[in-house]
Design a protein around this motif. Structure first.
Motif, PDB file in Angstrom:
ATOM      1  N   LYS A 176      60.521  31.274  27.660  1.00  0.00           N
ATOM      2  CA  LYS A 176      59.570  32.299  28.049  1.00  0.00           C
ATOM      3  C   LYS A 176      58.177  31.625  27.478  1.00  0.00           C
ATOM      4  CE  LYS A 176      60.268  34.492  23.425  1.00  0.00           C
ATOM      5  NZ  LYS A 176      60.442  35.934  22.819  1.00  0.00           N
ATOM      6  N   GLY A 177      57.252  32.294  28.169  1.00  0.00           N
ATOM      7  CA  GLY A 177      55.669  31.918  27.979  1.00  0.00           C
ATOM      8  C   GLY A 177      54.858  32.835  28.590  1.00  0.00           C
ATOM      9  N   LEU A 178      53.690  32.511  28.703  1.00  0.00           N
ATOM     10  CA  LEU A 178      52.419  33.304  29.137  1.00  0.00           C
ATOM     11  C   LEU A 178      51.485  32.376  29.799  1.00  0.00           C
ATOM     12  CD1 LEU A 178      50.614  36.359  27.650  1.00  0.00           C
ATOM     13  CD2 LEU A 178      49.402  34.565  28.342  1.00  0.00           C
ATOM     14  N   VAL A 179      51.058  32.640  30.878  1.00  0.00           N
ATOM     15  CA  VAL A 179      50.312  31.858  31.751  1.00  0.00           C
ATOM     16  C   VAL A 179      49.009  32.347  31.822  1.00  0.00           C
ATOM     17  CG1 VAL A 179      49.987  30.808  33.942  1.00  0.00           C
ATOM     18  CG2 VAL A 179      52.377  31.087  33.345  1.00  0.00           C
ATOM     19  N   ALA A 180      47.866  31.745  31.586  1.00  0.00           N
ATOM     20  CA  ALA A 180      46.432  32.388  31.541  1.00  0.00           C
ATOM     21  C   ALA A 180      45.389  31.262  31.947  1.00  0.00           C
ATOM     22  CB  ALA A 180      46.267  32.805  29.880  1.00  0.00           C
ATOM     23  N   ASP A 181      44.245  31.834  32.032  1.00  0.00           N
ATOM     24  CA  ASP A 181      43.255  31.325  32.410  1.00  0.00           C
ATOM     25  C   ASP A 181      42.220  31.161  31.169  1.00  0.00           C
ATOM     26  OD1 ASP A 181      40.855  30.084  33.553  1.00  0.00           O
ATOM     27  OD2 ASP A 181      40.557  31.647  35.275  1.00  0.00           O
ATOM     28  N   THR A 182      42.000  30.177  30.626  1.00  0.00           N
ATOM     29  CA  THR A 182      40.890  30.156  29.381  1.00  0.00           C
ATOM     30  C   THR A 182      39.661  30.328  29.816  1.00  0.00           C
ATOM     31  OG1 THR A 182      41.162  27.805  29.435  1.00  0.00           O
ATOM     32  CG2 THR A 182      42.766  29.066  28.148  1.00  0.00           C
ATOM     33  N   LEU A 183      39.103  29.786  31.117  1.00  0.00           N
ATOM     34  CA  LEU A 183      37.908  29.883  31.259  1.00  0.00           C
ATOM     35  C   LEU A 183      37.481  31.179  31.714  1.00  0.00           C
ATOM     36  CD1 LEU A 183      35.287  28.104  32.091  1.00  0.00           C
ATOM     37  CD2 LEU A 183      36.163  27.889  34.445  1.00  0.00           C
ATOM     38  N   GLU A 184      38.082  32.106  32.388  1.00  0.00           N
ATOM     39  CA  GLU A 184      37.660  33.432  32.769  1.00  0.00           C
ATOM     40  C   GLU A 184      38.510  34.389  31.775  1.00  0.00           C
ATOM     41  OE1 GLU A 184      38.184  34.451  36.559  1.00  0.00           O
ATOM     42  OE2 GLU A 184      37.061  32.933  37.575  1.00  0.00           O
ATOM     43  N   LYS A 185      39.172  33.815  31.011  1.00  0.00           N
ATOM     44  CA  LYS A 185      39.606  34.633  29.753  1.00  0.00           C
ATOM     45  C   LYS A 185      40.588  35.728  30.342  1.00  0.00           C
ATOM     46  CE  LYS A 185      36.209  33.968  26.355  1.00  0.00           C
ATOM     47  NZ  LYS A 185      36.551  32.347  26.224  1.00  0.00           N
ATOM     48  N   LYS A 186      41.719  35.354  31.419  1.00  0.00           N
ATOM     49  CA  LYS A 186      42.691  36.244  31.872  1.00  0.00           C
ATOM     50  C   LYS A 186      43.871  35.880  32.092  1.00  0.00           C
ATOM     51  CE  LYS A 186      41.412  35.660  36.604  1.00  0.00           C
ATOM     52  NZ  LYS A 186      40.847  36.184  37.796  1.00  0.00           N
ATOM     53  N   VAL A 187      44.761  36.610  31.996  1.00  0.00           N
ATOM     54  CA  VAL A 187      46.150  36.329  32.389  1.00  0.00           C
ATOM     55  C   VAL A 187      46.276  36.161  34.118  1.00  0.00           C
ATOM     56  CG1 VAL A 187      47.136  37.328  30.344  1.00  0.00           C
ATOM     57  CG2 VAL A 187      47.065  38.592  32.472  1.00  0.00           C
ATOM     58  N   LEU A 188      47.094  35.224  34.261  1.00  0.00           N
ATOM     59  CA  LEU A 188      47.129  34.893  35.737  1.00  0.00           C
ATOM     60  C   LEU A 188      48.783  35.562  36.251  1.00  0.00           C
ATOM     61  CD1 LEU A 188      46.234  31.043  35.862  1.00  0.00           C
ATOM     62  CD2 LEU A 188      44.763  33.332  36.318  1.00  0.00           C
ATOM     63  N   GLU A 189      48.490  36.510  36.501  1.00  0.00           N
ATOM     64  CA  GLU A 189      49.696  37.343  37.506  1.00  0.00           C
ATOM     65  C   GLU A 189      50.173  36.783  38.813  1.00  0.00           C
ATOM     66  OE1 GLU A 189      50.605  41.881  39.351  1.00  0.00           O
ATOM     67  OE2 GLU A 189      48.613  41.152  38.552  1.00  0.00           O
ATOM     68  N   ASN A 190      51.429  36.614  38.852  1.00  0.00           N
ATOM     69  CA  ASN A 190      52.063  36.223  40.117  1.00  0.00           C
ATOM     70  C   ASN A 190      51.877  34.707  39.972  1.00  0.00           C
ATOM     71  OD1 ASN A 190      53.150  38.479  41.289  1.00  0.00           O
ATOM     72  ND2 ASN A 190      51.198  39.029  42.263  1.00  0.00           N
ATOM     73  N   SER A 191      51.782  34.042  39.060  1.00  0.00           N
ATOM     74  CA  SER A 191      51.856  32.473  39.030  1.00  0.00           C
ATOM     75  C   SER A 191      53.335  32.233  39.368  1.00  0.00           C
ATOM     76  CB  SER A 191      51.542  32.008  37.711  1.00  0.00           C
ATOM     77  OG  SER A 191      50.119  32.073  37.495  1.00  0.00           O
ATOM     78  N   ALA A 192      53.486  31.006  40.140  1.00  0.00           N
ATOM     79  CA  ALA A 192      54.762  30.587  40.440  1.00  0.00           C
ATOM     80  C   ALA A 192      55.209  29.667  39.558  1.00  0.00           C
ATOM     81  CB  ALA A 192      54.600  29.817  41.950  1.00  0.00           C
ATOM     82  N   VAL A 193      56.267  29.940  38.792  1.00  0.00           N
ATOM     83  CA  VAL A 193      56.879  29.019  37.613  1.00  0.00           C
ATOM     84  C   VAL A 193      58.384  28.741  38.230  1.00  0.00           C
ATOM     85  CG1 VAL A 193      57.557  29.077  35.380  1.00  0.00           C
ATOM     86  CG2 VAL A 193      55.901  30.748  36.291  1.00  0.00           C
ATOM     87  N   LEU A 194      58.530  27.300  38.153  1.00  0.00           N
ATOM     88  CA  LEU A 194      59.945  26.894  38.481  1.00  0.00           C
ATOM     89  C   LEU A 194      60.377  25.942  37.444  1.00  0.00           C
ATOM     90  CD1 LEU A 194      57.615  26.613  41.235  1.00  0.00           C
ATOM     91  CD2 LEU A 194      59.629  25.638  42.294  1.00  0.00           C
TER      92      LEU A 194
END
Length: 911
Positions: free
Chosen positions: A11-29
């Motif tokens: 498990k994990g969490l994907v985020a954009d540190t530059l705009e300080k927001k999480v990235l919804e609907n990222s494709a994870v394979l």
């Protein structure tokens, strides 16, 4: 003893540190490291989180993608019964990375890019000089049969693009057969929406599996040259040739084919889709009977394919397409000349039961020769007036000439075997036609998202003429089977007609809110046409017009069509519903009788489409469509049409329109990591006031056919399909189960007859493939059952089962051997007392020569056991029938194929 499988969690969490927001609907394979097999896929939720369970221990690659972000790749080793928490995974903008460092990384064999599945071509091994078809066979979820038919995820692929554009047309055969596998960088697979859905954003549920072949940089400019020459026994020949070149957007080709082998020419099959740009046609019959929006078919309009007979076909053509003025303008042109001949000998035997209990046994034989020649030219010009607007002008010019000559002998006997009637007919006729049609479309997308306007203008003009001479000699017999009288009819039919029409369509789409959208449209079309049918009696030598069989009609049609559709869409769910209403004024003028026949009516066509995307690999849909069908001109005009003295047709001016309701539900899922596909559907439809046949049959089996409105026509069909691939074993299997049941109403001698035909089908497929061996086995079976309300013959049951074995082996000295065995078994039944079993064996041996294997010598043997027959038989309710037709018998061909393709730019060596 109880054991537990050792599984882990990631498990994990994907985020954009530059705009300080999480990235919804990222494709994870998650990709298995040892063989690059995709194990798990997911999309991050609203909080940017993802989690997988049931992960076996081993080494993996984790790949995360998001638009405008650099791909995140990480190696992970998983132990038994562990929880791997990757914490927050920070994504970086591509632009930021490029300013800081150059990253060199190899692409993974399989990855997801949005909703597109991408295969890295070099990750899948194929033999040297293999074509794209062989590459596709190596990709998970792909199937390519011996005829070049491509399936992916269980669905047929009808469009193959190259670098996003048509490759001399969109026919899969051309691109996959003649492009080399080593020229391919990526193979992209996605669902292509309909043109209307792409323009308006309103999902109509129509999607088509599409493959886009992305070429390597050095392969984008190249040439294709092929010559296929085959000659053999019994003067059978098959020749084809093509010269083509492509450079960026420019594509040019000329081709020619000749074949008397039932259109088996590979070139002809590949080039037959070279045509102008498809556009949605505003189609309204002369009487307003059919109103629909239809794109062009899979094949060129001039493609000729006979169901039987001995053909001789010539096709010559040229293709040109290019984009210029900084890709703002585009031009596509196609020209074709054809000459198609066919000779056929047909026989028929049928047995029919009438409501009175009387039975007729009818036999017939026909010798037919036809010849159709013609030319056509199609073209499309496009101009992007700005970044949001496009003007597209499409046109077509076509002229045909036809000749037909036939002789037939038909007779009937009663249930005691005594003759009733006999007809001997000879027909000779020729005709000509010409057609011009086109479409001018302007569409624009406004700055406001979802607002679209499209305008079409469609002119059309066509003319036709034909002259036919029909000689009939009919004999009638009394109840004792003795000759009673004879009748001679010598008809000369001089037919001519013309039609001019203009149609206009305006379509407007608007995004009403975040979830609601709307499409509104208005269409107008007017048709002015004429039909002058002159029938003369020349039996005495003096030509005399027959007023009862002649007519001089003019048709005038004004139709107004309004459409309104609303769509509600949230996340993975959408529902669209709307109505199309057509108001038509129709006038039929009989110039001979100075009488007018007018009609005015309203057609309603409701529709509802529900779509739910359960996951990235599973979806379901529910659809309803209703439409009105008006009677055709032939069905309502009160003019007798005589085909033979024993068969006449007369219209019924009191016919009412019918209304058909269709319901469908479907579900499909594809598990990429398991290479497993499953789909199912169920369809049901019924028609009120169906327009059906009403026949009066007398004691001589003479028929006068007309039309009436009756209730009771319905149909029910269903299908279950499953396929599974085993990549390590190089094995794939599939199972297809289906059924179809139809109920049809007719009237015979004033008695209503309902026939119910039911068919159950089962088909399986097993395929083993390696670069050296390709083996397949496909068994299938069909059980058919027919009943009739007025009674029937025997039990109405029949069964057929087929078995096809095919194997291809790569031999030394760059040789290849293929053999296909097709076994068709039709056991005897209550209607047919003998088995009908046919075994067809086909083989070829091919050897490739030259440095790039550009030359191929091929020996082909078809129907080695000499068992092919032109035969069909049918059991259904109160009718059973057998038919034969001419066919191409056993033959042997010796052929040479020169297939030279290459690139104008040499590949650069890797640093």
């Amino acid at each position: 003893m109880t054991t537990f499988a050792q599984k882990s969690v990631i498990k994990g969490l994907v985020a954009d540190t530059l705009e300080k927001k999480v990235l919804e609907n990222s494709a994870v394979l998650l990709i298995r490291a040892v063989d690059s097999i995709l194990v798990k896929t997911a999309r991050t939720d609203k909080k940017g989180r993802f989690e997988w369970g049931n992960i076996g221990k081993g080494d993996y690659h984790l790949l995360i993608t998001y638009p405008k972000m650099a791909d995140y790749i990480r190696n992970i080793s998983i132990g038994a019964d562990t929880v791997v928490n990757l914490g927050q995974i920070n994504m970086e903008l591509k632009s930021k990375l490029l300013h800081e460092v150059i990253i060199a990384a190899s692409k993974k064999a399989i990855r997801m890019r949005g909703d597109t599945l991408v295969f890295q071509a070099d990750s899948f091994a194929v033999r040297n000089n293999a074509n794209v078809q062989e590459l596709l066979k190596r990709l998970p979820g792909m199937e390519v049969d011996k005829n070049g038919l491509i399936k992916t995820q269980g669905k047929e692929v009808k469009t193959v693009l190259v670098d996003g554009d048509e490759f001399f047309g969109d026919d899969p055969l051309l691109a996959t057969r003649y492009l080399k596998a080593n020229a391919v960088d990526e193979v992209q697979v996605y669902d292509r929406k309909s043109k209307a859905a792409e323009l308006t954003g309103i999902d109509d549920g129509i999607k088509q599996k599409t493959i886009n072949i992305k070429l390597k940089d050095n392969a984008k400019n190249g040439y294709l040259t092929t010559l296929d020459a085959n000659a053999g026994s019994d003067a059978f020949q098959d020749y084809g040739g093509m010269i083509g070149a492509f450079k960026s957007k420019l594509k040019m080709a000329v081709f020619g084919t000749y074949s008397n082998l039932d259109n088996d020419s590979k070139i002809n099959n590949s080039m037959r889709k070279l045509k102008g740009e498809d556009y949605d046609q505003i189609e309204i019959g002369d009487d307003g009977s059919s109103i629909m929006y239809a794109s062009g078919g899979d094949d060129d309009d001039d493609y000729y394919s006979s169901t039987g007979g001995l053909p001789s076909n010539i096709n010559l053509g040229a293709h040109y397409s290019d984009k210029f003025y900084r890709n703002k303008m585009g031009l596509k042109m196609n020209f074709k000349v054809f000459n198609n001949k066919n000779t056929n000998h047909k026989t028929s035997i049928s047995q029919e039961l009438l409501p009175s209990g009387q039975q007729f046994l009818s036999t017939g034989s026909t010798d037919d020769h036809s010849n159709v020649t013609g030319e056509n030219m199609r073209g499309t010009y496009t101009y992007h007036t700005d970044s949001l607007s496009i003007l597209k002008v499409s046109f077509g010019l076509k002229q045909n000439r036809s000749y037909n000559e036939s002789k037939s002998l038909n007779g009937s006997k009663n249930e005691y075997g005594l003759p009733i009637s006999m007809n001997n007919q000879s027909n000779i006729g020729d005709g000509a036609s010409d057609l011009f049609n086109g479409n001018i479309n302007w569409s624009t997308k406004f700055k406001k998202k979802g607002r679209v306007l499209s305008i079409d203008i469609q002119p059309e003009s066509q003319n036709s003429s034909g002259l036919e001479r029909s000689l009939n000699h009919t004999e009638y017999y009394n109840a004792q089977g003795q000759w009673s009288r004879s009748e001679d009819v010598n008809l000369i039919k001089d037919n001519s007609g013309k039609q001019n029409s203009i149609g206009t369509r305006i379509s407007y789409a608007e995004l009403l809110s975040k979830r609601w959208s709307m499409e509104a449209g208005y269409t107008f079309k007017t048709i002015a046409s004429s039909s002058n049918r002159l029938v003369f009696d020349a039996v005495t030598g003096a030509v005399q017009k027959i007023d009862s069989l002649s007519n001089n009609f003019k048709f005038i049609n004004f139709s107004n069509i309004g459409k309104m559709i609303f769509q509600y869409k949230v996340k993975n769910f959408s529902i669209s519903s709307g109505l199309e209403a057509t108001q038509t004024n129709f006038e039929l003028k009989d110039l001979d009788k100075a009488s007018n026949f007018k009609r005015s009516y309203l057609n309603l066509s409701p529709r509802t489409n529900l779509f739910y995307k359960i996951s990235n690999s599973a979806s379901m849909a529910i659809n309803y469509n209703g439409y009105t069908q008006q009677p055709s001109i032939e069905q309502i005009q009160p003019v007798i049409q005589i085909n033979t003295p024993l068969y006449q047709v007369i219209g019924n001016p009191t016919l009412r329109p019918s209304f058909t309701n269709n319901f469908a539900i479907s579900y499909s899922s594809y598990l990429m990591n398991l290479d497993q596909f499953f789909s199912t559907y169920l369809n049901y439809g019924f028609t009120n006031n169906a327009i059906v046949s009403s026949e009066i049959v007398d004691e001589f089996n003479k028929r006068v056919s007309s039309f009436v409105n009756l209730d009771g026509n319905n149909s029910l069909s269903g299908n279950v399909y499953y396929s599974k691939g085993f990549s390590k074993l190089h094995f794939r299997m599939g199972l297809d189960l289906s059924f179809y049941r139809s109920g049809n109403i007719a009237r015979i001698n004033g008695v209503q007859n309902k026939t119910i035909n039911t068919q159950y089908n089962a088909k399986a497929s097993f395929n083993y493939y390696t670069p050296k061996v390709d083996l397949s086995y496909s068994p299938s079976a069909s059980l058919m059952y027919g009943t009739s309300s007025i009674g029937g013959f025997n039990d109405g049951k029949s069964i057929i089962h087929n078995h096809e074995f095919s194997g291809t082996v790569q031999l030394p000295y760059r040789s290849e051997f293929n053999s296909t065995l097709s076994v068709s078994l039709r056991p005897a039944n209550a209607s047919f007392g003998t088995d009908l079993n046919v075994v067809i064996l086909n083989s070829y041996l091919a050897t490739k020569l030259g440095k790039n294997e550009a030359f191929e010598l091929k020996l082909t043997a078809t129907d080695i056991l000499n068992q092919k027959i032109g035969y069909t038989r049918f059991v259904g309710g109160n009718v059973i029938s057998e038919n034969t037709f001419s066919y191409i018998p056993r033959y042997v061909l010796i052929g040479i194929n020169w297939n030279l393709s290459g690139n104008f730019t040499k590949a650069t060596a890797n640093p």
